[in-house]
Enzyme design. Structure first.
Site, PDB file in Angstrom:
ATOM      1  N   ALA A   1       0.857  -1.180   0.000  1.00 61.19           N
ATOM      2  CA  ALA A   1       0.000   0.000   0.000  1.00 61.19           C
ATOM      3  C   ALA A   1       0.895   1.231   0.000  1.00 61.19           C
ATOM      4  O   ALA A   1       2.068   1.152   0.337  1.00 61.19           O
ATOM      5  CB  ALA A   1      -0.879  -0.026   1.246  1.00 61.19           C
TER       6      ALA A   1
ATOM      7  N   GLU B   1       3.753  -5.738   6.993  1.00 59.78           N
ATOM      8  CA  GLU B   1       2.901  -4.744   7.669  1.00 59.78           C
ATOM      9  C   GLU B   1       3.205  -4.641   9.157  1.00 59.78           C
ATOM     10  O   GLU B   1       3.111  -3.563   9.754  1.00 59.78           O
ATOM     11  CB  GLU B   1       1.421  -5.086   7.474  1.00 59.78           C
ATOM     12  CG  GLU B   1       0.879  -4.776   6.092  1.00 59.78           C
ATOM     13  CD  GLU B   1       1.063  -5.911   5.100  1.00 59.78           C
ATOM     14  OE1 GLU B   1       1.891  -6.825   5.359  1.00 59.78           O
ATOM     15  OE2 GLU B   1       0.382  -5.895   4.054  1.00 59.78           O
TER      16      GLU B   1
ATOM     17  N   GLY C   1       0.466  -5.133   0.602  1.00 61.41           N
ATOM     18  CA  GLY C   1      -0.635  -5.089  -0.357  1.00 61.41           C
ATOM     19  C   GLY C   1      -0.238  -5.673  -1.708  1.00 61.41           C
ATOM     20  O   GLY C   1      -1.088  -6.182  -2.442  1.00 61.41           O
TER      21      GLY C   1
ATOM     22  N   GLU D   1      -0.681  -9.228  -1.388  1.00 57.91           N
ATOM     23  CA  GLU D   1      -2.126  -9.477  -1.282  1.00 57.91           C
ATOM     24  C   GLU D   1      -2.786  -9.423  -2.662  1.00 57.91           C
ATOM     25  O   GLU D   1      -3.678 -10.213  -2.953  1.00 57.91           O
ATOM     26  CB  GLU D   1      -2.755  -8.457  -0.317  1.00 57.91           C
ATOM     27  CG  GLU D   1      -2.298  -8.701   1.115  1.00 57.91           C
ATOM     28  CD  GLU D   1      -2.824  -7.661   2.094  1.00 57.91           C
ATOM     29  OE1 GLU D   1      -2.502  -6.472   1.896  1.00 57.91           O
ATOM     30  OE2 GLU D   1      -3.530  -8.032   3.030  1.00 57.91           O
TER      31      GLU D   1
HETATM   32  N1  3HC Z   1       4.540   3.472   0.227  1.00 59.11           N
HETATM   33  C1  3HC Z   1       5.031   4.683  -0.059  1.00 59.11           C
HETATM   34  N2  3HC Z   1       6.314   4.927  -0.332  1.00 59.11           N
HETATM   35  C2  3HC Z   1       7.137   3.869  -0.327  1.00 59.11           C
HETATM   36  C3  3HC Z   1       6.698   2.570  -0.044  1.00 59.11           C
HETATM   37  C4  3HC Z   1       5.336   2.387   0.247  1.00 59.11           C
HETATM   38  N3  3HC Z   1       4.820   1.185   0.502  1.00 59.11           N
HETATM   39  N4  3HC Z   1       7.750   1.740  -0.114  1.00 59.11           N
HETATM   40  C5  3HC Z   1       8.808   2.487  -0.436  1.00 59.11           C
HETATM   41  N5  3HC Z   1       8.437   3.782  -0.570  1.00 59.11           N
HETATM   42  C6  3HC Z   1       9.297   4.890  -0.953  1.00 59.11           C
HETATM   43  C7  3HC Z   1      10.344   5.201   0.100  1.00 59.11           C
HETATM   44  O1  3HC Z   1       9.851   6.084   1.063  1.00 59.11           O
HETATM   45  C8  3HC Z   1      11.443   5.813  -0.735  1.00 59.11           C
HETATM   46  O2  3HC Z   1      11.078   7.129  -0.995  1.00 59.11           O
HETATM   47  P1  3HC Z   1      12.202   8.274  -1.112  1.00 59.11           P
HETATM   48  O3  3HC Z   1      13.094   7.844  -2.241  1.00 59.11           O
HETATM   49  O4  3HC Z   1      11.418   9.494  -1.346  1.00 59.11           O
HETATM   50  O5  3HC Z   1      12.905   8.259   0.220  1.00 59.11           O
HETATM   51  C9  3HC Z   1      11.358   5.061  -2.059  1.00 59.11           C
HETATM   52  O6  3HC Z   1      10.043   4.477  -2.083  1.00 59.11           O
HETATM   53  C10 3HC Z   1      12.369   3.944  -2.199  1.00 59.11           C
HETATM   54  O7  3HC Z   1      12.314   3.145  -1.037  1.00 59.11           O
HETATM   55  P2  3HC Z   1      13.643   2.601  -0.339  1.00 59.11           P
HETATM   56  O8  3HC Z   1      14.626   3.688  -0.183  1.00 59.11           O
HETATM   57  O9  3HC Z   1      13.199   1.869   0.880  1.00 59.11           O
HETATM   58  O10 3HC Z   1      14.164   1.597  -1.466  1.00 59.11           O
HETATM   59  P3  3HC Z   1      14.820   0.166  -1.344  1.00 59.11           P
HETATM   60  O11 3HC Z   1      15.090  -0.271  -2.720  1.00 59.11           O
HETATM   61  O12 3HC Z   1      15.901   0.189  -0.325  1.00 59.11           O
HETATM   62  O13 3HC Z   1      13.666  -0.793  -0.737  1.00 59.11           O
HETATM   63  C11 3HC Z   1      11.495  -1.731  -0.549  1.00 59.11           C
HETATM   64  C12 3HC Z   1      12.513  -1.046  -1.449  1.00 59.11           C
HETATM   65  C13 3HC Z   1      12.007  -3.099  -0.107  1.00 59.11           C
HETATM   66  C14 3HC Z   1      10.216  -1.891  -1.300  1.00 59.11           C
HETATM   67  C15 3HC Z   1      11.271  -0.866   0.718  1.00 59.11           C
HETATM   68  O14 3HC Z   1      10.990   0.449   0.321  1.00 59.11           O
HETATM   69  C16 3HC Z   1      10.164  -1.302   1.618  1.00 59.11           C
HETATM   70  O15 3HC Z   1      10.342  -2.180   2.424  1.00 59.11           O
HETATM   71  N6  3HC Z   1       8.996  -0.650   1.494  1.00 59.11           N
HETATM   72  C17 3HC Z   1       7.887  -0.845   2.373  1.00 59.11           C
HETATM   73  C18 3HC Z   1       7.143  -2.103   2.062  1.00 59.11           C
HETATM   74  C19 3HC Z   1       5.964  -2.258   2.979  1.00 59.11           C
HETATM   75  O16 3HC Z   1       6.050  -2.053   4.169  1.00 59.11           O
HETATM   76  N7  3HC Z   1       4.825  -2.640   2.412  1.00 59.11           N
HETATM   77  C20 3HC Z   1       3.653  -2.820   3.164  1.00 59.11           C
HETATM   78  C21 3HC Z   1       2.885  -1.541   3.188  1.00 59.11           C
HETATM   79  S1  3HC Z   1       1.488  -1.608   4.248  1.00 59.11           S
HETATM   80  C22 3HC Z   1       0.330  -2.423   3.347  1.00 59.11           C
HETATM   81  O17 3HC Z   1       0.594  -2.885   2.276  1.00 59.11           O
HETATM   82  C23 3HC Z   1      -1.025  -2.486   3.971  1.00 59.11           C
HETATM   83  C24 3HC Z   1      -1.918  -3.456   3.257  1.00 59.11           C
HETATM   84  O18 3HC Z   1      -1.855  -4.701   3.893  1.00 59.11           O
HETATM   85  C25 3HC Z   1      -3.331  -2.987   3.258  1.00 59.11           C
END
Ligand code: 3HC
Ligand code: NAI
Length: 695
Positions: A65, A127, A104, A107
């Site tokens: 997400a 998450e 997500g 998912e």
């Molecule tokens: N939403 C918004 N922005 C995100 C994002 C997300 N899910 N994931 C990454 N970004 C952004 C980061 O903030 C960063 O932005 P910036 O360049 O402006 O600082 C950019 O994308 C690149 O991210 P990273 O620097 O972390 O890049 P990496 O290549 O090191 O890592 C990644 C990539 C493994 C995808 C890592 O970003 C990550 O772990 N992201 C989060 C994943 C996550 O937690 N997903 C679950 C979200 S909650 C959800 O899905 C709820 C659902 O169940 C309803």
């Protein structure tokens, strides 16, 4: 080809429809993406295509997400609805996964009938790291695919699995060749059509849930086994409850339960803190006056001076990243001991299955010991980790300057000393900086990068990049006694020491901080590090409790006693001996012990730290309040569900923080005098976070 919207296209590969997302950087499920997906799938389903492939452009499949939308009003279709549209497709849908299918993103992939992935892909539900649970069916669908045990593990740990492991678990149907995802996914879709496989939805498959039905004890056992890991966190327990619902409720009802639990977490202060922290860590990587495209220096070979507690751990970081290290010591004996400790560390990891015997040897082969500093002539970076004495450091940096090649970066791991004074001993202060690792340096993720007055921008850019390469969380800080972390810690230590001379016992203080969520309190930490760290027997005059303990050879865990008594398994027990020492000490000073409340213990440990953090910001020794929080979460185990000391202060309300500080100032004096910045923010009704937004 049809452009569905700015981030989604629908194309055809013969009889197969291909939906492609392209929303950099990580194809997060923003409103635009959710709209694009819905529209593209509606069109593809209505078309004459035989099957549909979902694939992403750029570096990754959907990474989850869009976290930046959380806490704001949502627009466009909700994610569960999007997934339902996909799952209700009348044609087989294949998710084609590269990079990371997370949260997500996974998912969505679970809403597809099939998943194919390249070998380097990773799949997970992280998450929980944001204080949440998978809220778009992940807790209901994943156990139906991989079984309850594995789903619990994945969902509560947040750790992704690789494509190969995912295939073994049944989460991936086929691993396809790297670089050929699109063709192979289309070929897979064709095969499904040609074989006339039935259109099976994940939600309809209850087979893997059956063994867990009627066995609540399995969930209890899982809770118990992980109690330590989950301590203080809300989300893991909610994740477990959602998986229990998958087992015990019909799918539709399970989805409702998941939604309700998800919404509760979303509103919790813990998740707010953990989401804040996600962005804080990423913000720390950005240095306002050092552009991201600053050219960096190549670091192909590293030198480490001193193979003691820190030098050994520091060297391991580079060996782990495949970078050769030359380690120089003064005496053969110290060198042998240092290399021996490194080997033992690797072998311990190997014995737990973390490394193969070959990997141990390969890493050891990257480490070369020497007694001659001239062997640093060809390294690109030297990190000095000798005794914490300015005279020695100055001498060493003069020598390094003469030996190291032009352009080599010279770093000190000093905990407190002035990096500018050290740099001044060289003819190249622009190449000198602090690289402050935390003990144990091979484990702790924090790296304070200390910017000297003259440190050049490309040296900073190189250090920040290197930090990432060796898997550290790097934070840029300024020159100050103890930099950011230890400077704030000192304020806490003063109060902790003060409290035990007023009536609280060390274990009383420790318990309050442990219950707050810290891994241990200051006295347990002292015992672990060794109370004789920096203590000199000849100079000891029994003036502090520590002096007395060390004189009695109660030097901490390593001698079986310190503030606490320890059993043979190093379990601590409150010590009557220490208690007596403290009572005698107080009697000598004529102090009457008094009852001290837990609230006072907490306030007096935490508020001066926050106040010091404000001074650090005032002086420009940290770029952002959130950087300070990143230091505390990674260097000292501040519970991430409380964001960090500065975020915690914002949650308390800065006006409340100032009021309390003033109250304590009246009782205990200047140590609690509020910093000017804190007073100003409180008066203006602002938060530390507002400063960060403005920067
Ligand atoms: N939403 C918004 N922005 C995100 C994002 C997300 N899910 N994931 C990454 N970004 C952004 C980061 O903030 C960063 O932005 P910036 O360049 O402006 O600082 C950019 O994308 C690149 O991210 P990273 O620097 O972390 O890049 P990496 O290549 O090191 O890592 C990644 C990539 C493994 C995808 C890592 O970003 C990550 O772990 N992201 C989060 C994943 C996550 O937690 N997903 C679950 C979200 S909650 C959800 O899905 C709820 C659902 O169940 C309803
Ligand atoms: P240590 O005493 O374990 O190791 C220092 C090593 O340096 C010894 O092995 C000694 O033989 C060697 N040494 C001394 N002079 C030398 C010289 N001229 N050339 C080569 N080797 C020399 O000390 P520790 O704990 O590793 O600390 C090293 C530095 O790291 C200090 O500046 C300390 O403040 C800093 N530091 C320590 C932390 C800790 O928790 N121990 C945490 C972060 C930083």
């Amino acid at each position: 080809m049809t452009d569905i919207n700015s981030v989604t296209t629908l194309t055809r590969e013969g009889d197969i429809a291909v939906v492609t997302l392209n929303s950099p950087p990580v194809n997060a499920l923003s409103a635009n993406v959710r709209e694009g997906l819905t529209e593209a799938f509606n069109q593809a389903i209505a078309s004459d295509a035989a099957a549909i492939v979902l694939i992403c452009d750029g570096r990754t499949f959907i990474a989850g997400a869009d976290i930046s939308e959380f806490g704001k009003a949502m627009t466009g279709p909700m994610l569960p609805e999007v997934i339902e549209t996909i799952e209700n497709s009348t044609k087989p849908v294949v998710a084609a996964i590269h990079g990371t299918a997370l949260g997500g993103g996974l998912e969505v992939a679970l809403g597809c009938n099939y998943r194919v992935a390249v070998p380097s892909a990773k799949l997970g539900l992280p998450e929980v790291n944001l204080g949440l649970l998978p809220g778009a069916g992940g807790t209901q669908r994943l156990p139906r695919v991989v079984g309850v045990e594995k789903a619990l593990e994945m969902i509560t740990s947040g750790k992704p699995v690789g494509a190969k492991q995912a295939a073994e678990m049944g989460l991936v149907d086929e691993v396809v060749a790297e670089g050929q995802l699109r063709e192979q996914a289309v070929a897979f879709a064709r095969k499904v059509v040609a074989e006339g496989r039935p259109l099976k939805k994940v939600r309809e498959n209850d087979e893997k849930l059956a063994p867990a039905r009627g066995h609540p004890e399995a969930f209890e056992a899982f809770r118990k086994a992980n109690a330590r890991k989950f301590r203080g966190f809300l989300a893991p327990e909610y994740c477990i409850r959602a998986v229990e619902a998958a087992v015990n409720q019909p799918f539709e009802q399970g989805i409702q339960t998941e939604r309700q639990l998800f919404m509760e977490l979303m509103m919790s202060p813990q998740s707010a803190a953990q989401r804040y922290y996600f962005f804080a860590e990423r913000a720390a990587a950005k240095i306002p006056d050092v552009p991201e495209d600053t050219a960096t220096r190549p670091i192909k070979k590293v030198g480490v001076l001193g193979a003691g507690t820190m030098g050994g751990g520091i060297a391991m970081n580079f060996a782990n990243a495949g970078i050769p290290v030359t380690i120089v010591e003064v005496k053969q004996e110290a060198l042998d001991r240092g290399l021996g400790v490194i080997r033992k560390n690797y072998e311990r990891t190997a014995s737990r299955g973390g490394l193969t015997a070959e990997q141990v040897e390969q890493r050891m082969s990257l480490l070369t010991g020497s007694l001659d500093m001239n062997d640093f002539a060809d390294v690109d970076l030297v990190i000095e980790a000798v005794f914490e004495r300015m005279d020695i450091k100055k001498d060493v940096f003069g020598k390094l300057d003469a030996i190291c090649k032009p352009g080599a970066i010279l770093a000190t791991n000093t905990s407190y000393l002035n990096v500018d004074d050290i740099a001044a001993m060289t003819s190249r202060p622009q190449d000198v900086l602090g690289l402050h690792f935390f003990s144990p340096a091979n484990v702790m993720r924090l790296l304070e990068i200390v910017r000297g007055e003259k440190t050049s921008k490309d040296v900073i850019a190189t250090a920040m990049k290197l930090g990432k390469q060796i898997n550290k969380v790097a934070v840029l800080v300024g020159v100050a006694h103890g930099f950011v972390g230890n400077r704030m810690l000192a304020r806490r230590q003063e109060q902790a020491q003060g409290l035990i001379l007023e009536g609280a016992m060390p274990w009383d203080v420790d318990k309050v901080l442990y219950d707050f969520g810290m891994p241990m309190g200051p006295f347990a930490m002292g015992d672990l590090a060794g109370l004789d760290l920096g203590w000199v027997k000849e100079e000891s005059r029994g003036e502090t409790i520590r002096d007395v303990l060390c004189e009695m050879d109660r030097r901490g865990q390593k001698t079986g006693a310190g503030f606490y008594d320890y059993d043979e398994n190093r379990n601590p027990r409150p010590s009557p001996v220490t208690e007596q020492i403290i009572r005698d000490f107080m009697a000598k000073k004529g102090v009457e012990p008094r009852q001290i409340t837990d609230d006072e213990i907490l306030d007096r440990n935490i508020l001066p730290m926050i106040n010091e953090g404000a001074k650090i910001l005032e002086e420009g020794k940290a770029i952002r309040a959130s950087d300070i929080d990143v230091v505390w979460v990674n260097g000292y185990g501040w519970p991430v569900y409380r964001g960090g000391p500065m975020f915690y202060a914002d949650q308390l309300g800065l006006a409340n923080v100032v009021a309390k500080l003033k109250e304590y100032e009246a009782r205990y004096g200047a140590a609690f005098k509020p910093a000017a910045l804190l007073e100003k923010l409180a008066a203006e009704g602002r938060r530390f976070a507002d400063l960060d937004k403005a920067s």
